[in-house]
Scaffold this active site. Structure first.
Site, PDB file in Angstrom:
ATOM      1  N   HIS A 187      99.096  60.304  60.231  1.00 54.31           N
ATOM      2  CA  HIS A 187      97.897  60.721  60.970  1.00 54.31           C
ATOM      3  C   HIS A 187      97.412  59.548  61.817  1.00 54.31           C
ATOM      4  O   HIS A 187      98.090  58.501  61.890  1.00 54.31           O
ATOM      5  CB  HIS A 187      96.828  61.221  59.997  1.00 54.31           C
ATOM      6  CG  HIS A 187      96.557  60.270  58.860  1.00 54.31           C
ATOM      7  ND1 HIS A 187      96.013  59.023  59.036  1.00 54.31           N
ATOM      8  CD2 HIS A 187      96.801  60.376  57.517  1.00 54.31           C
ATOM      9  CE1 HIS A 187      95.895  58.419  57.876  1.00 54.31           C
ATOM     10  NE2 HIS A 187      96.382  59.207  56.925  1.00 54.31           N
ATOM     11  N   GLY A 240      95.249  57.352  61.342  1.00 53.37           N
ATOM     12  CA  GLY A 240      95.099  56.082  60.612  1.00 53.37           C
ATOM     13  C   GLY A 240      96.403  55.300  60.649  1.00 53.37           C
ATOM     14  O   GLY A 240      96.432  54.107  60.988  1.00 53.37           O
ATOM     15  N   HIS A 241      97.508  55.984  60.308  1.00 52.15           N
ATOM     16  CA  HIS A 241      98.825  55.336  60.379  1.00 52.15           C
ATOM     17  C   HIS A 241      99.123  54.904  61.812  1.00 52.15           C
ATOM     18  O   HIS A 241      99.664  53.836  62.056  1.00 52.15           O
ATOM     19  CB  HIS A 241      99.924  56.303  59.934  1.00 52.15           C
ATOM     20  CG  HIS A 241      99.799  56.801  58.528  1.00 52.15           C
ATOM     21  ND1 HIS A 241      99.440  58.097  58.226  1.00 52.15           N
ATOM     22  CD2 HIS A 241     100.000  56.186  57.337  1.00 52.15           C
ATOM     23  CE1 HIS A 241      99.428  58.257  56.925  1.00 52.15           C
ATOM     24  NE2 HIS A 241      99.752  57.117  56.339  1.00 52.15           N
ATOM     25  N   GLY A 248      96.408  49.140  56.036  1.00 51.32           N
ATOM     26  CA  GLY A 248      95.070  49.607  56.373  1.00 51.32           C
ATOM     27  C   GLY A 248      94.022  49.118  55.384  1.00 51.32           C
ATOM     28  O   GLY A 248      94.275  49.026  54.183  1.00 51.32           O
ATOM     29  N   GLU A 249      92.820  48.845  55.898  1.00 47.60           N
ATOM     30  CA  GLU A 249      91.693  48.490  55.023  1.00 47.60           C
ATOM     31  C   GLU A 249      91.211  49.710  54.245  1.00 47.60           C
ATOM     32  O   GLU A 249      90.409  49.583  53.327  1.00 47.60           O
ATOM     33  CB  GLU A 249      90.548  47.893  55.861  1.00 47.60           C
ATOM     34  CG  GLU A 249      90.866  46.495  56.341  1.00 47.60           C
ATOM     35  CD  GLU A 249      89.829  45.927  57.307  1.00 47.60           C
ATOM     36  OE1 GLU A 249      88.867  46.644  57.658  1.00 47.60           O
ATOM     37  OE2 GLU A 249      90.006  44.770  57.717  1.00 47.60           O
ATOM     38  N   LYS A 250      91.697  50.889  54.611  1.00 41.16           N
ATOM     39  CA  LYS A 250      91.383  52.100  53.835  1.00 41.16           C
ATOM     40  C   LYS A 250      91.756  51.873  52.369  1.00 41.16           C
ATOM     41  O   LYS A 250      91.065  52.305  51.460  1.00 41.16           O
ATOM     42  CB  LYS A 250      92.168  53.276  54.427  1.00 41.16           C
ATOM     43  CG  LYS A 250      92.409  54.439  53.509  1.00 41.16           C
ATOM     44  CD  LYS A 250      91.281  55.448  53.631  1.00 41.16           C
ATOM     45  CE  LYS A 250      91.325  56.538  52.598  1.00 41.16           C
ATOM     46  NZ  LYS A 250      92.584  56.981  52.118  1.00 41.16           N
ATOM     47  N   ASP A 251      92.898  51.196  52.161  1.00 41.82           N
ATOM     48  CA  ASP A 251      93.351  50.838  50.811  1.00 41.82           C
ATOM     49  C   ASP A 251      93.070  49.347  50.613  1.00 41.82           C
ATOM     50  O   ASP A 251      93.978  48.519  50.612  1.00 41.82           O
ATOM     51  CB  ASP A 251      94.837  51.140  50.662  1.00 41.82           C
ATOM     52  CG  ASP A 251      95.143  52.616  50.857  1.00 41.82           C
ATOM     53  OD1 ASP A 251      95.168  53.345  49.874  1.00 41.82           O
ATOM     54  OD2 ASP A 251      95.323  53.037  52.027  1.00 41.82           O
ATOM     55  N   SER A 288      93.164  60.684  55.657  1.00 41.25           N
ATOM     56  CA  SER A 288      94.075  60.491  54.532  1.00 41.25           C
ATOM     57  C   SER A 288      95.039  61.662  54.475  1.00 41.25           C
ATOM     58  O   SER A 288      94.649  62.806  54.753  1.00 41.25           O
ATOM     59  CB  SER A 288      93.270  60.431  53.228  1.00 41.25           C
ATOM     60  OG  SER A 288      94.128  60.605  52.116  1.00 41.25           O
ATOM     61  N   ARG A 315      96.006  62.928  51.891  1.00 40.52           N
ATOM     62  CA  ARG A 315      95.528  63.777  50.782  1.00 40.52           C
ATOM     63  C   ARG A 315      94.392  64.709  51.199  1.00 40.52           C
ATOM     64  O   ARG A 315      94.060  65.625  50.456  1.00 40.52           O
ATOM     65  CB  ARG A 315      95.101  62.915  49.591  1.00 40.52           C
ATOM     66  CG  ARG A 315      96.285  62.279  48.871  1.00 40.52           C
ATOM     67  CD  ARG A 315      95.901  61.656  47.535  1.00 40.52           C
ATOM     68  NE  ARG A 315      97.074  61.315  46.746  1.00 40.52           N
ATOM     69  CZ  ARG A 315      97.603  60.101  46.648  1.00 40.52           C
ATOM     70  NH1 ARG A 315      97.068  59.097  47.302  1.00 40.52           N
ATOM     71  NH2 ARG A 315      98.681  59.893  45.903  1.00 40.52           N
TER      72      ARG A 315
HETATM   73  P1  AMP Z   1      99.892  55.786  52.981  1.00 37.69           P
HETATM   74  O1  AMP Z   1     100.903  56.574  53.772  1.00 37.69           O
HETATM   75  O2  AMP Z   1      98.711  56.580  52.554  1.00 37.69           O
HETATM   76  O3  AMP Z   1     100.541  54.996  51.872  1.00 37.69           O
HETATM   77  O4  AMP Z   1      99.311  54.707  53.996  1.00 37.69           O
HETATM   78  C1  AMP Z   1     100.142  53.831  54.683  1.00 37.69           C
HETATM   79  C2  AMP Z   1      99.302  52.767  55.338  1.00 37.69           C
HETATM   80  O5  AMP Z   1      98.389  53.363  56.244  1.00 37.69           O
HETATM   81  C3  AMP Z   1      98.453  51.967  54.323  1.00 37.69           C
HETATM   82  O6  AMP Z   1      98.458  50.591  54.683  1.00 37.69           O
HETATM   83  C4  AMP Z   1      97.094  52.582  54.466  1.00 37.69           C
HETATM   84  O7  AMP Z   1      96.045  51.708  54.139  1.00 37.69           O
HETATM   85  C5  AMP Z   1      97.081  52.920  55.955  1.00 37.69           C
HETATM   86  N1  AMP Z   1      96.101  53.990  56.198  1.00 37.69           N
HETATM   87  C6  AMP Z   1      96.042  55.214  55.614  1.00 37.69           C
HETATM   88  N2  AMP Z   1      94.959  55.895  56.047  1.00 37.69           N
HETATM   89  C7  AMP Z   1      94.294  55.070  56.904  1.00 37.69           C
HETATM   90  C8  AMP Z   1      93.087  55.180  57.662  1.00 37.69           C
HETATM   91  N3  AMP Z   1      92.329  56.267  57.620  1.00 37.69           N
HETATM   92  N4  AMP Z   1      92.724  54.131  58.432  1.00 37.69           N
HETATM   93  C9  AMP Z   1      93.481  53.005  58.478  1.00 37.69           C
HETATM   94  N5  AMP Z   1      94.620  52.834  57.785  1.00 37.69           N
HETATM   95  C10 AMP Z   1      95.018  53.844  57.004  1.00 37.69           C
END
Ligand code: AMP
Length: 282
Positions: A34, A36-37, A147-150, A185, A187
């Protein structure tokens, strides 16, 4: 843009790029990409000659009763997003490519991974550190984007990289939100219409907590209690945790000073969502 599931092919490509003297950025993801990624990929494209996106739902970071089997996947849509963002290679391995049947080596941080999400998900960060180490060894990037999201994951990765002398620059990127505030997210797709509305309590609490800190409040109990009250007013929400910690060590604090992470995990129905903000006290 290329897509491969083969570690050997990634290595071949990396060697070729290195030979040409090109810099490489890595964006580790679990797919179902999405905005964010995309913000991470955009930044990586700006700062590197070549960008690799890993797209892998890592089984060992899921607990036994978690959502590994239902985690959303759509590699065709992911390809389009990566291509439009200007990525050069997607690494999309099968679990068998990453983990031998007798795989038995793990990377684990202590302390920084114990609190917050580590309490509810005790094996999660061990799975994250192990897969990220493997990706670092496979790609050997100059920079990697998270991401700072995590926020706890970012702190854990920074600690691992420092402690194990990995020669990779870790770049943290700000949280991308929906227009109404909900942090983007993969999710979020689990949420029903009613739950989607209820999920706004997370960002509402984040904005309220941040405002209190901007107005000078430093009493952790006051800020956290106010945030918890906002969340508890929503019948579909069940708090896992709302806590304020030191943003680097993830140690609990009672008075806010320095770089403070205020983080939460909240169940909306059966979906566990996280959100946070970082505030630097002057
Ligand atoms: P994930 O696929 O959920 O494991 O996320 C992969 C990377 O994308 C991780 O470094 C997350 O922190 C980042 N990420 C996920 N959602 C967001 C968001 N809304 N804003 C910024 N980074 C994000």
């Amino acid at each position: 843009m290329e897509l491969t599931g083969s570690i050997e092919e990634v290595r071949k490509q990396m060697k070729a790029w290195r030979k040409e003297g090109l810099s490489v950025g890595l964006v580790p993801t679990m797919g179902y990409l999405h905005e964010g990624h995309k913000s991470l990929i955009d930044r990586a494209v700006k700062e590197n000659d070549k960008v690799v996106v890993s797209d892998f739902v890592n089984p060992i970071q899921f607990g036994v009763n978690e959502d590994l089997s239902t985690y959303p996947r759509d590699i065709e849509a992911d390809k389009k997003l990566c291509e439009s963002a200007g990525a050069d290679l997607i690494f999309h391995p099968a679990p068998e490519e990453m983990y031998a049947p007798d795989f038995s080596t793990f990377v684990e941080t202590e302390g920084v991974s114990a609190g917050l999400c580590g309490k509810t998900r005790p094996t999660h960060f061990r799975g994250v550190c192990t897969v990220v180490s493997k990706l670092f060894h496979i790609v050997m990037p100059d920079k990697a984007y998270f991401g700072e999201k995590d926020a706890q994951q970012l702190a854990v990765i920074r600690r691992m990289v420092r402690d194990l002398n990995m020669d990779i620059e870790i770049v943290g990127c700000p949280i991308v939100r929906e227009e109404d505030g909900l942090a983007k997210s993969s999710r979020n797709t689990y949420l029903s219409g009613e739950e989607r509305k209820a999920a706004l309590v997370l960002s509402k609490a984040v904005f309220a907590g941040k405002e209190m800190m901007e107005q000078g409040e430093r009493d952790v109990l006051k800020i956290v209690s106010h945030m918890k009250a906002l969340i508890s007013a929503e019948p579909l929400a069940k708090i896992d945790y709302v806590e304020m910690v030191d943003a680097d060590s993830i140690e609990p604090i009672s008075v806010a000073q320095g770089r403070v992470l205020t983080a939460m995990a909240v169940y909306i129905g059966t979906t566990r969502l996280i959100d946070n903000f970082i505030f630097t006290c002057s």
